[in-house]
Design a protein around this motif. Structure first.
Motif, PDB file in Angstrom:
ATOM      1  N   ASP A 271      -1.604   2.725   4.560  1.00  0.00           N
ATOM      2  CA  ASP A 271      -1.102   4.097   4.588  1.00  0.00           C
ATOM      3  C   ASP A 271      -2.165   5.050   5.102  1.00  0.00           C
ATOM      4  O   ASP A 271      -3.020   5.463   4.378  1.00  0.00           O
TER       5      ASP A 271
ATOM      6  N   PRO B 183       0.811  -1.222   0.000  1.00  0.00           N
ATOM      7  CA  PRO B 183       0.000   0.000   0.000  1.00  0.00           C
ATOM      8  C   PRO B 183       0.844   1.273   0.000  1.00  0.00           C
ATOM      9  O   PRO B 183       0.384   2.323  -0.405  1.00  0.00           O
ATOM     10  N   LEU B 184       2.099   1.188   0.439  1.00  0.00           N
ATOM     11  CA  LEU B 184       2.935   2.389   0.485  1.00  0.00           C
ATOM     12  C   LEU B 184       3.336   2.833  -0.912  1.00  0.00           C
ATOM     13  O   LEU B 184       3.416   4.020  -1.185  1.00  0.00           O
ATOM     14  N   CYS B 185       3.609   1.880  -1.799  1.00  0.00           N
ATOM     15  CA  CYS B 185       3.991   2.302  -3.157  1.00  0.00           C
ATOM     16  C   CYS B 185       2.924   1.989  -4.183  1.00  0.00           C
ATOM     17  O   CYS B 185       3.037   2.373  -5.326  1.00  0.00           O
ATOM     18  N   GLY B 186       1.882   1.269  -3.780  1.00  0.00           N
ATOM     19  CA  GLY B 186       0.831   0.937  -4.735  1.00  0.00           C
ATOM     20  C   GLY B 186       1.194  -0.241  -5.630  1.00  0.00           C
ATOM     21  O   GLY B 186       0.547  -0.498  -6.634  1.00  0.00           O
ATOM     22  N   ASP B 187       2.275  -0.964  -5.269  1.00  0.00           N
ATOM     23  CA  ASP B 187       2.687  -2.093  -6.090  1.00  0.00           C
ATOM     24  C   ASP B 187       1.730  -3.268  -5.910  1.00  0.00           C
ATOM     25  O   ASP B 187       1.247  -3.520  -4.816  1.00  0.00           O
TER      26      ASP B 187
END
Lengths: 430, 152
Positions: free
Chosen positions: B152, B38-42
């Motif tokens: 996040d 969730p932090l980078c949307g990967d």
């Protein structure tokens, strides 16, 4: 490069670093920020993550230290000397925030932990008294999660609905052609950001508030990215509520403020209960204190408020119109350099941009760009910037972002561009 | 400094991130799982044909940084024909390598290219994401796995 010709002479130089009357010496201000003078991974630090948080000048660090060394006590309840001093400094800081925003008085300023808590306060307290099933809340597609999730929660509690004013695309402007159609019943409240933390867009807040006011719709302005960067006058803007944070304007973390028009704050119910927010408490019923204290339960962040007032003194001595001109010149200079890099996709408005520049480099993931930039001493942000719905709208998952403040220089922008060219080479771009 | 970068982004990793192997959905998959950061949307989706106790075929799709994409790509190459127990043992070895930089023997093969990740603590979760996803698939879990407890 001469970045900025001051339009007005400095009003009131900060005592720590007297400013020359004609040419503004931005470089000299860097001496007030000891953190900037360091090597990161063997290279001089280039701090370009100011939209996440700003650095703190000595004036702020020392104000907090002075308070803890000399005056620390609880506020509002002591008869003793230290408590009187702490109360005077804490309430004096509230008055300073009121002046900073040109509110009508300190009773229109509520202390919070920051922008997020300020918006949650409105969503909870105003929402509880005013939102009904079938009502709508108008937001924009460029809102930070902090001006989005509290409204999702409020809408769910009340049985209300969210409506969005669209963003045009990579240019990142609000689609104002849709405003009149959307700003209509059953919309009760319109919440929007002053400056986008991802796109650098500066929204026409006064015009948006005027349009909402004609229709009797309450306005909430998220000023997290604007309050420390450009003049923010709540009476000129004509908003009902405005939220901002201390840590993005050179102050400490954990402190922020909500401006609310007295006429709206007065009838709102409290949202948290505890000490310091009551006038009398019985076993079964309590009477609330007057605004703003009604919204401030428990011992507050006294040192934070004092630090935030010191930050306001510091940036007001420079002048926010001058800071904004500097931000804009750095951003424009960066955009020129970025556009010259092949394979770079730039987001945000082509002109009139705040000091925030988001981009993608070829098909290199933003986190790879940020990891490599960090090895060259350049601090960027990579990710969705708490703007996931906007990212989806733009068809991307993340961007790399450089964000500027007054202590950044054209030489640092040059360094950013050099490093990005190195990163392209590193990942095999031509 | 550049040496650190070359340790992190080894040529093998850059090659797999540009041209990921087994990068497709698997029509006859009987296990799938999703990993999300969730932090980078990967996002990564793994497709397994898991028969008896053996991974007969494994493929993936998704978007992410060079590290997570290469990790998923190399993982699909290394796990064909492995049993659940072998994958679990390998995961422990890989996790230890990512956090200490110690490869410890030569049985990790191509996976040892990720040893340099330990110098970049923020990136360990990128490399480990597809491993969490494959373990979830082997457990038969269908809920997406996340690198974060809360988000996040």
């Amino acid at each position: 490069m001469n970045l900025h010709q001051p339009q007005t002479p400095p009003s009131e130089p900060p005592s720590a670093s007297p400013l020359p009357p004609t040419v503004f010496d931005w470089e000299a201000l860097r001496a007030d920020f000891p953190i900037l003078d360091q090597q990161v991974n063997g290279r001089p630090l280039v701090y370009l993550d100011n939209a996440a948080t700003s650095q703190k000048p000595l004036a702020v660090i020392e104000a907090i230290e002075r308070y803890y060394r000399n005056d620390n006590a609880n506020v509002h309840r002591g008869i003793h000397e230290l408590s009187n001093r702490a109360t005077a400094a804490y309430e004096g800081a509230r008055t300073r925030v009121a002046q900073f925003l040109n509110a009508r008085g300190p009773d229109e300023i509520v202390w919070t932990r920051g922008t997020t808590e300020s918006i949650n306060l409105v969503a909870n307290a105003w929402g509880a008294a005013n939102l009904r099933p079938g009502d709508s809340i108008l937001l924009t597609e460029m809102e930070h999660h902090s001006n989005l999730v509290p409204w999702q929660l409020a809408a769910r509690r009340a049985g209300a609905r969210l409506v969005y004013l669209p963003v045009t695309g990579d240019d990142g402007l609000l689609d104002l052609s849709r405003l009149d159609a959307l700003l209509a019943p059953p919309v009760k409240l319109f919440a929007f950001t002053h400056v986008s933390n991802t796109l650098g867009t500066v929204n026409p807040v006064s015009a948006l508030c005027a349009r909402a006011r004609e229709r009797g719709i309450v306005t909430v302005v998220d000023a997290a990215q604007s309050a420390g960067h450009l003049p923010v006058d709540v009476q000129a803007i004509g908003c009902d509520f405005l939220a901002f944070s201390g840590h993005k304007i050179c102050g400490p973390t954990g402190i922020g403020a909500l401006y609310g028009r007295r006429e709206l704050l007065d009838p709102m119910p409290p949202w948290q209960g505890g000490g310091d927010m009551i006038s009398s408490v019985d076993f079964f019923e309590s009477q609330w204190d007057a605004v703003p204290h009604k919204f401030e339960a428990g011992t507050p962040n006294i040192a934070g408020a004092i630090g935030m007032a010191a930050a306001i003194d510091y940036i007001e001595a420079i002048g926010r119109d001058r800071i904004f001109a500097h931000d804009q010149e750095l951003a424009a200079y960066a955009v020129t350099g970025l556009r010259a890099i092949p394979g770079l996709r730039l987001f945000g408005p082509p002109e009139h941009r705040a000091g925030v520049v988001s981009f993608l480099l070829d098909d290199i993931h933003a986190h790879d760009v940020v990891t490599v930039a960090d090895r060259f001493g350049v601090a960027l942000r990579g990710g969705h910037h708490c703007n996931q719905p906007l990212m989806r709208k733009l068809g991307i998952v993340s961007t790399a972002r450089a964000s500027f403040y007054f202590y950044n220089t054209a030489a640092e922008v040059d360094r950013l561009i050099e490093v990005l060219i190195e990163i392209r080479k590193f990942f095999g771009g031509s | 400094m550049i040496d650190d970068l070359n340790d992190l982004y080894q040529q093998v990793i850059l090659d797999h991130s540009r041209s990921p192997r087994n990068f497709r959905a698997l029509a006859n998959a009987n296990r799938t799982s999703q990993g999300h950061n969730p932090l980078c949307g990967d996002n990564v989706t793994l497709y397994l044909r898991f028969e008896g106790d053996v991974i007969r075929e494994i493929t993936f799709q998704g978007s992410g940084c060079a590290i997570s994409k290469a990790s998923a790509s190399i993982l699909t190459e290394c796990l064909q024909g492995r049993t659940k127990g072998e994958v679990e043992a390998l995961f422990e070895r890989v996790r230890a390598m990512l956090t200490t930089g110690q490869v410890g023997g030569d049985d990790l093969g191509k996976l040892s290219v990720f040893a340099g990740v330990h110098k970049f603590p923020a990136r360990v979760k990128c490399a480990i994401l597809p491993w969490h996803a494959v373990l979830a698939a082997l457990e038969g879990k269908s809920d997406p796995v996340s690198t974060e407890e809360g988000g996040d």
